[in-house]
Scaffold this motif. Structure first.
Motif, PDB file in Angstrom:
ATOM      1  N   ASP A 183      48.659  25.860  46.857  1.00  0.00           N
ATOM      2  CA  ASP A 183      48.976  23.713  46.700  1.00  0.00           C
ATOM      3  C   ASP A 183      49.112  23.201  45.013  1.00  0.00           C
ATOM      4  N   SER A 184      48.730  24.281  44.298  1.00  0.00           N
ATOM      5  CA  SER A 184      48.502  23.484  43.010  1.00  0.00           C
ATOM      6  C   SER A 184      48.530  24.991  41.433  1.00  0.00           C
ATOM      7  N   GLY A 185      48.895  26.075  42.306  1.00  0.00           N
ATOM      8  CA  GLY A 185      48.726  26.827  41.615  1.00  0.00           C
ATOM      9  C   GLY A 185      49.577  27.158  40.630  1.00  0.00           C
ATOM     10  N   ASP A 225      50.851  36.722  32.725  1.00  0.00           N
ATOM     11  CA  ASP A 225      50.579  37.698  34.152  1.00  0.00           C
ATOM     12  C   ASP A 225      48.905  38.389  34.178  1.00  0.00           C
ATOM     13  N   GLN A 226      47.797  37.900  33.251  1.00  0.00           N
ATOM     14  CA  GLN A 226      46.286  38.475  33.320  1.00  0.00           C
ATOM     15  C   GLN A 226      45.818  37.481  33.754  1.00  0.00           C
ATOM     16  N   TYR A 227      46.443  35.965  34.628  1.00  0.00           N
ATOM     17  CA  TYR A 227      44.984  34.915  35.132  1.00  0.00           C
ATOM     18  C   TYR A 227      46.157  34.347  36.087  1.00  0.00           C
ATOM     19  N   TYR A 228      45.288  33.998  37.174  1.00  0.00           N
ATOM     20  CA  TYR A 228      45.890  32.883  37.684  1.00  0.00           C
ATOM     21  C   TYR A 228      45.133  31.622  37.603  1.00  0.00           C
ATOM     22  N   VAL A 229      45.291  30.497  37.852  1.00  0.00           N
ATOM     23  CA  VAL A 229      45.257  29.177  37.529  1.00  0.00           C
ATOM     24  C   VAL A 229      45.399  28.551  38.410  1.00  0.00           C
ATOM     25  N   PHE A 230      44.701  27.760  39.012  1.00  0.00           N
ATOM     26  CA  PHE A 230      44.114  27.132  40.081  1.00  0.00           C
ATOM     27  C   PHE A 230      44.149  25.378  40.237  1.00  0.00           C
ATOM     28  N   PHE A 231      44.616  24.691  39.837  1.00  0.00           N
ATOM     29  CA  PHE A 231      44.263  22.657  40.351  1.00  0.00           C
ATOM     30  C   PHE A 231      45.402  22.705  38.779  1.00  0.00           C
ATOM     31  N   ASP A 232      46.532  23.148  38.904  1.00  0.00           N
ATOM     32  CA  ASP A 232      47.593  22.633  37.269  1.00  0.00           C
ATOM     33  C   ASP A 232      47.755  21.492  37.045  1.00  0.00           C
ATOM     34  N   ARG A 256      36.292  34.461  36.802  1.00  0.00           N
ATOM     35  CA  ARG A 256      36.494  33.629  36.017  1.00  0.00           C
ATOM     36  C   ARG A 256      36.458  33.308  34.590  1.00  0.00           C
ATOM     37  N   VAL A 257      37.719  32.985  33.910  1.00  0.00           N
ATOM     38  CA  VAL A 257      37.508  33.078  32.351  1.00  0.00           C
ATOM     39  C   VAL A 257      37.108  30.901  31.897  1.00  0.00           C
ATOM     40  N   VAL A 314      41.079  32.317  36.865  1.00  0.00           N
ATOM     41  CA  VAL A 314      40.722  33.622  36.782  1.00  0.00           C
ATOM     42  C   VAL A 314      41.239  35.022  36.782  1.00  0.00           C
ATOM     43  N   ARG A 315      40.841  36.460  36.273  1.00  0.00           N
ATOM     44  CA  ARG A 315      41.767  37.127  36.020  1.00  0.00           C
ATOM     45  C   ARG A 315      42.243  37.885  37.617  1.00  0.00           C
TER      46      ARG A 315
END
Length: 217
Positions: free
Chosen positions: A149-151, A157-164, A189-190, A203-204
Motif C-alpha cells: 500500500d505504501s512501500g 537494495d538493503q532496505y524495505y521502506v514502509f509508509f513512504d 528495523r533500522v 527494515v533490512r
C-alpha cells in the motif's frame, strides 16, 4: 467466494436506508462501479449499502462513522469492520467488492470481527490485529499487504521502506501492527535516515519478504 459475472449480468441493490433502493444490473465490475459512484455522489447519507443478494454478501459504507463493513452468509451472517482514515477509501472498497465480493476486500486493511474494537486507540488496534497472525507465513503475507500500500525498495537494495513520505500521525494502527509483526518475524528495523519522513519505517531486506513482495509488485 464471489459469484461470477458470466453468464449474464449481475444484480445489485444500492440503498441508503430511506426505502428508495436502486436495483442495478451490471455486466462487469466497472459498470457496477460507475453506477454506484453516481449513486454515492448524488446522496448525502451516513450509510450506503451494496447488496449482492444471490451470494448473500453485502458491503456497507458508513462515512458518518468512518467505517466500512462487509458481510457474507445468509443463514449465519459473518460481518467484519474496518476503520477508514481517508475519505477517498470508500469508493475503492466498493470496486473491490464488485470485482470479487467479500473476499475482494481481504487485503484492503485491518478487519475486525467486533465493531467495538474500532473504538480502541490506533496503537491498540494495531497490536490486536498483529496478535491474530500466529504463523510465520501469515505474518509475512500481512507485512506484504502493508508494504504494497505504501512501500518501496531503497535504491541501495538493503532496505524495505514502509509508509513512504507519511507523517507520524498517519497510518498509526498499521504502523503499530507492522512493528509487532517484524518483531515476531525477527526482522531488523533500522534508524530512519536523515531527511526521511518521520512516519516511515525502514527494515533490512529479508529473503522471506523478497519472495512475498514479488507477488505484490
Amino acid at each position: 467466494m464471489a459469484r461470477p459475472y458470466a453468464p449474464g449480468p449481475k444484480q445489485f441493490v444500492f440503498g441508503v436506508g430511506d426505502g428508495n433502493d436502486q436495483q442495478v444490473s451490471a455486466h462487469d465490475p466497472q459498470e457496477a462501479y460507475v453506477a454506484f459512484s453516481a449513486f454515492f455522489r448524488d446522496r448525502d447519507s451516513a450509510t450506503y449499502t451494496i447488496e449482492d443478494e444471490p451470494s448473500g454478501q453485502s458491503l456497507v459504507l458508513m462515512p458518518g462513522q468512518g467505517v466500512v463493513a462487509r458481510t457474507q452468509g445468509a443463514d449465519r451472517p459473518r460481518s467484519e469492520y474496518l476503520q477508514v482514515d481517508r475519505a477517498n477509501r470508500y469508493l475503492p472498497s466498493a470496486m473491490l467488492f464488485f470485482e470479487n465480493g467479500y473476499a475482494g476486500l481481504d487485503h484492503f486493511g485491518q478487519w475486525f470481527a467486533d465493531l467495538d474494537d474500532l473504538d480502541a486507540s490506533p496503537e491498540n488496534r494495531g497490536a490486536t490485529r498483529a496478535a491474530t497472525f500466529t504463523t510465520e507465513s501469515a505474518a509475512i503475507r500481512e507485512v506484504a499487504r502493508i508494504w504494497a500500500d505504501s512501500g518501496y525498495v531503497d535504491p541501495s537494495d538493503q532496505y524495505y521502506v514502509f509508509f513512504d513520505s507519511r507523517d507520524a500521525d498517519d497510518d498509526r494502527a498499521e504502523r503499530a501492527e507492522l512493528l509487532k509483526l517484524i518483531a515476531f518475524l525477527g526482522i531488523e528495523r533500522v534508524d530512519t535516515p536523515a531527511g526521511a519522513a518521520e512516519g516511515e519505517v525502514w527494515v533490512r531486506t529479508d529473503v522471506r519478504l523478497d519472495v512475498e513482495f514479488e507477488r505484490w509488485s
